[in-house]
Design an enzyme around this catalytic site. Structure first.
Site, PDB file in Angstrom:
ATOM      1  CE  LYS A 229     -16.017  39.960  -2.892  1.00 51.05           C
ATOM      2  NZ  LYS A 229     -16.569  40.305  -3.942  1.00 51.05           N
TER       3      LYS A 229
ATOM      4  CD  GLU B 265     -17.330  41.310   0.721  1.00 51.22           C
ATOM      5  OE1 GLU B 265     -16.796  41.895  -0.125  1.00 51.22           O
ATOM      6  OE2 GLU B 265     -18.562  40.234   0.734  1.00 51.22           O
TER       7      GLU B 265
ATOM      8  NE  ARG C 160      -9.136  41.771 -36.459  1.00 57.33           N
ATOM      9  CZ  ARG C 160      -8.937  43.525 -36.378  1.00 57.33           C
ATOM     10  NH1 ARG C 160      -8.805  43.912 -34.931  1.00 57.33           N
ATOM     11  NH2 ARG C 160      -8.999  43.897 -37.206  1.00 57.33           N
TER      12      ARG C 160
ATOM     13  CG  ASP D   8     -18.637  45.026  -0.056  1.00 55.92           C
ATOM     14  OD1 ASP D   8     -18.692  45.411  -0.940  1.00 55.92           O
ATOM     15  OD2 ASP D   8     -20.511  44.703   0.007  1.00 55.92           O
TER      16      ASP D   8
ATOM     17  CE  LYS E 262     -17.139  42.763 -10.073  1.00 54.11           C
ATOM     18  NZ  LYS E 262     -17.824  43.867  -9.891  1.00 54.11           N
TER      19      LYS E 262
END
Length: 284
Positions: A168, A201, A101, A223, A136
């Site tokens: 950012k 950004e 698995r 962005d 992410k």
């Protein structure tokens, strides 16, 4: 140094995964399979795509049982189709069943990421734009998911918070503006004796022009710019800094962004919402 760190993370992930799955014993296997019984399984491909995770699978098998014999027929990064056999594994049946698995979970997800990445890469053929991943990722599995992106032909953005300064919107707002953010970042790197890139950004042309006037960065991220505004930004920057597009870009629109001349496009969907490739380990 980074390579060693990644190797250590993979070892820790494997041990954690076994602890999570096996606990105090695989009582199903232990109850019905003799300890000395030997057998053989094969990794069967049940869906067309890009294979990834073969090397990690070998590592999982040998971590659990060094006496298992893995014979690889198809390497990482290869195009596979339904019915292909990627490898076989021979040894104690108990070991084969207890590793099954984990190997499938890792390989199915890595292959899904590699397949998705390859599709995006093909979409941009003929342009100079490179596909980047993001942070992410699945907690604990980032090193494997980013490896899968590389296998699929994409590039890794920063690995984590430690190998790049990425200023950012929230960093800029909390710092009191673009000039403060850049100045403080440069001072910090000097004080710490670090040499890592600085990316910033920008959300509009006013912020872009501020960055161009101040300088001191290695890359600029556009962005949520439209395609037309991205084209204007590329013309305005005129090669002075590498440009990365991010935010709201889909598989259907990514070619349009690439044709504006941006250097990079970062795509969170490479890792956060992929479909795993269908694979199976079956007895021979």
């Amino acid at each position: 140094m980074q390579l060693k760190k990644e190797e250590e993370l993979i070892d820790e992930l494997i041990q954690l995964a076994f602890a999570e799955d096996i606990g105090d014993g695989d009582h199903t296997t232990l109850s019905c399979i003799p300890k000395t019984a030997k057998g053989k399984v094969r990794l069967l491909v049940k869906e067309d795509g890009i294979l990834a995770g073969v090397g990690v699978a070998e590592r999982i098998f040998h971590t659990f049982d060094p006496d298992l014999t893995v014979t690889v027929f198809i390497p990482d990064g290869a195009d596979v189709k339904y019915g292909d056999i990627a490898f076989t594994v021979e040894g104690k049946i108990q070991s084969l069943l207890q590793t099954e698995r984990l190997v499938l979970n890792v390989m199915q997800r890595m292959s899904g990421i590699a397949t998705t990445t390859r599709n995006y890469v093909k979409k941009l053929e003929g342009t100079k734009t490179r596909i980047l991943d993001t942070r992410k990722t699945t907690p604990g599995m980032r090193v494997l998911e980013k490896e899968a992106v590389r296998i699929g032909g994409g590039m890794n953005h920063r690995i984590g918070l430690f190998d790049m300064i990425l200023l950012k919107d929230n960093h800029i707002d909390f710092a009191g503006g673009i000039e403060n953010a850049i100045t403080r970042a440069k001072e910090y790197l000097w004080q710490q004796g670090k040499n890592i890139p600085i990316e910033i950004e920008v959300r509009n042309f006013d912020e872009l022009n501020q960055v161009l006037a101040i300088g001191g960065v290695d890359r600029i991220m556009l962005d949520n710019f439209t395609v037309e505004d991205t084209r204007k930004a590329v013309e305005s920057v005129n090669g002075r800094y590498p440009l990365e597009s991010s935010g709201g870009i889909t598989y259907d629109t990514i070619r349009d962004y690439a044709e504006t001349g941006v250097d990079y496009i970062s795509v969170g969907a490479l890792t956060h919402s992929i479909k795993s490739l269908d694979l199976s380990l079956k007895s021979v």
